[in-house]
Design an enzyme around this catalytic site. Structure first.
Site, mmCIF file in Angstrom:
data_model
loop_
_atom_site.group_PDB
_atom_site.id
_atom_site.type_symbol
_atom_site.label_atom_id
_atom_site.label_comp_id
_atom_site.label_asym_id
_atom_site.label_seq_id
_atom_site.Cartn_x
_atom_site.Cartn_y
_atom_site.Cartn_z
ATOM 1 C CE LYS A 226 -6.989 -6.649 10.330
ATOM 2 N NZ LYS A 226 -6.143 -6.498 11.167
ATOM 3 C CG ASP B 275 -1.634 1.139 0.969
ATOM 4 O OD1 ASP B 275 -1.324 2.246 1.007
ATOM 5 O OD2 ASP B 275 -2.517 0.945 2.184
ATOM 6 C CE1 TYR C 99 -4.839 -1.756 10.812
ATOM 7 C CE2 TYR C 99 -5.790 0.579 10.930
ATOM 8 C CZ TYR C 99 -5.794 -0.623 11.033
ATOM 9 O OH TYR C 99 -6.710 -0.846 9.500
HETATM 10 P P1 13P Z 1 -5.702 -0.960 4.002
HETATM 11 O O1 13P Z 1 -4.653 -1.716 5.167
HETATM 12 O O2 13P Z 1 -6.490 -1.342 3.310
HETATM 13 O O3 13P Z 1 -4.480 0.778 4.127
HETATM 14 O O4 13P Z 1 -7.496 -0.191 5.569
HETATM 15 C C1 13P Z 1 -7.452 0.480 6.205
HETATM 16 C C2 13P Z 1 -7.933 0.582 6.845
HETATM 17 O O5 13P Z 1 -7.823 1.257 8.299
HETATM 18 C C3 13P Z 1 -9.061 0.527 6.203
HETATM 19 O O6 13P Z 1 -10.349 1.308 7.255
HETATM 20 MG MG MG Z 2 -5.010 -1.793 2.250
HETATM 21 MG MG MG Z 3 -4.614 1.887 3.267
#
Ligand code: 13P
Ligand code: MG
Ligand code: MG
Ligand code: 13P
Length: 384
Positions: A233, A13, A230
């Protein structure tokens, strides 16, 4: 002996348009430019750039083997350049998964996700690449179990003698950093006991038992364990081989005829239904989801993706009405879960949430909590 062929899917990402929902064209163009250059130089033989929601995905077919520093450097440099562009465009979460800066030959543990498989090409070698957004690597546990161990999914386990000896699953414990190999059907119950906890136990490889032919490889990064907090994901990828003594393409796709629940979705802290979609719908919108998965089918031939005049022949497998029911189910589950707001089980349990205000709330309220009087205490059960 014929040289071996490696399929690498490396993803990151690097920043997204309008929140966490999609990878805009300027970033895809950087991926395409970098991989085309690498192909001209002969480092990779074929490539395909795509995205799963807000994750930039680089599919490369080459002869350099797994964990090759040049291939990993190519991916890393591509992600760095894309992240820079994302910063210039003030995209959201620019450089999100670039967690470490000093690259030293391998992107594992640095933020990007990696699935790689070195194979000796069979007479014909059909491959499926899966890429998911808004979920974690354990999201593949359930379909991989169904594909390689469940005779109600994979007819070949019952009626094809070439599959009869079963498959071996490598399971990683991502908390204690150790792994174990379990053989199905003999150890099916032990396998389910572990991989039914997908946040901790992740299927990383599958081999055919009779000859150890590799048939699946999955990315296993846990970003929060690298970063200590965090940061989004993991949004995993997986490579699966099909046919001729392995599950057929249709058996590999059959688990996705229904939706199933995975951890992730909004802020990485909710259960959400995984929705199989074609590339045109590979963007996460409602409540940052629902979590989505795309699947690409292709043939590997002489170290390359089979192509037509240089254009790789790729089939967008979930772009098909056969998955309409699963999409409908996913939406129905999505609205059911969302109706529950921040109440479990729609929200993950307190220990599994990616971020929480609970400690702050408890701190704020600590002087207001009062002991419960004897009269209102719940009597302890007799222990005999
Ligand atoms: P990503 O891991 O796809 O960047 O998503 C982050 C998120 O907090 C979505 O609500
Ligand atoms: Mg993502
Ligand atoms: Mg993202
Ligand atoms: P922000 O605080 O960065 O907006 O995080 C929320 C999020 O990413 C959910 O989409």
């Amino acid at each position: 002996m014929a040289s071996k062929t490696t399929i690498s899917v490396i993803k990151c990402d690097v920043g997204s348009l309008a929140g966490h929902h999609t990878v805009p064209s300027p970033l895809l163009k950087i991926g395409e430019k970098r991989l085309r250059e690498a192909q001209k130089k002969g480092l990779v033989n074929s490539h395909y750039v795509f995205h799963a929601g807000d994750d930039l995905e680089l599919l490369m077919v080459h002869n350099q083997g797994e964990d090759n520093p040049e291939i990993h450097k190519l991916a890393w440099n591509t992600f760095e350049e894309s992240a820079k562009k994302a910063s210039v465009l003030k995209l959201y979460g620019a450089g999100q998964d670039i967690l470490k800066t000093a690259f030293s030959g391998n992107v594992r543990g640095m933020g990007p996700g990696v699935a790689e498989m070195e194979i000796e090409e069979r007479k014909s070698d059909p491959i499926v690449v899966f890429a998911a957004d808004k979920t974690e690597p354990g999201a593949f546990n359930y379909p991989l179990f169904r594909i390689f161990a469940d005779p109600t999914n994979t007819a070949g386990l019952v009626i094809d003698p070439d599959l009869a000896e079963g498959f071996k699953f490598e399971v990683l414990d991502v908390i204690e950093n150790k792994k174990v190999v379990l053989k199905c059907p003999e150890e099916m119950y032990e396998l389910i006991a572990l991989i039914g906890t997908p946040s901790r136990y992740v299927v990383s490889h599958v081999w055919r038992a009779r000859d150890d032919l590799v048939c699946a490889a999955t990315s296993t990064t846990r970003l929060s364990l690298i970063a200590g907090k965090y940061v989004g994901k993991d949004d995993p990828v997986s490579i699966v081989r099909a046919q001729h003594g392995l599950p057929a393409l249709g058996e590999i796709l059959a688990p996705f005829m229904h939706s199933y629940l995975v951890e992730g979705w909004m802020r990485g802290s909710h259960w959400g239904p995984l929705m199989p979609v074609g590339l045109k719908d590979s963007k996460c919108t409602a409540f940052d989801g629902p979590p989505r998965i795309v699947a690409l089918g292709f043939q590997v031939a002489n170290g390359k993706i089979s192509s037509d005049g240089g254009t790789p022949l790729i089939s967008d497998l979930f772009d098909d009405p056969a998955f309409d029911l699963a999409r409908r189910e996913a939406l129905e589950m999505a609205v059911t879960l969302r109706r529950m707001g921040e109440f479990e089980p729609a929200r993950l349990s307190a220990e599994s949430m990616e971020y929480t205000t609970l400690p702050k709330i408890l701190e704020k309220l600590k002087d207001r909590f009062e002991p419960i009087s004897i009269a209102t205490k719940i009597p302890l059960l007799s222990t005999h």
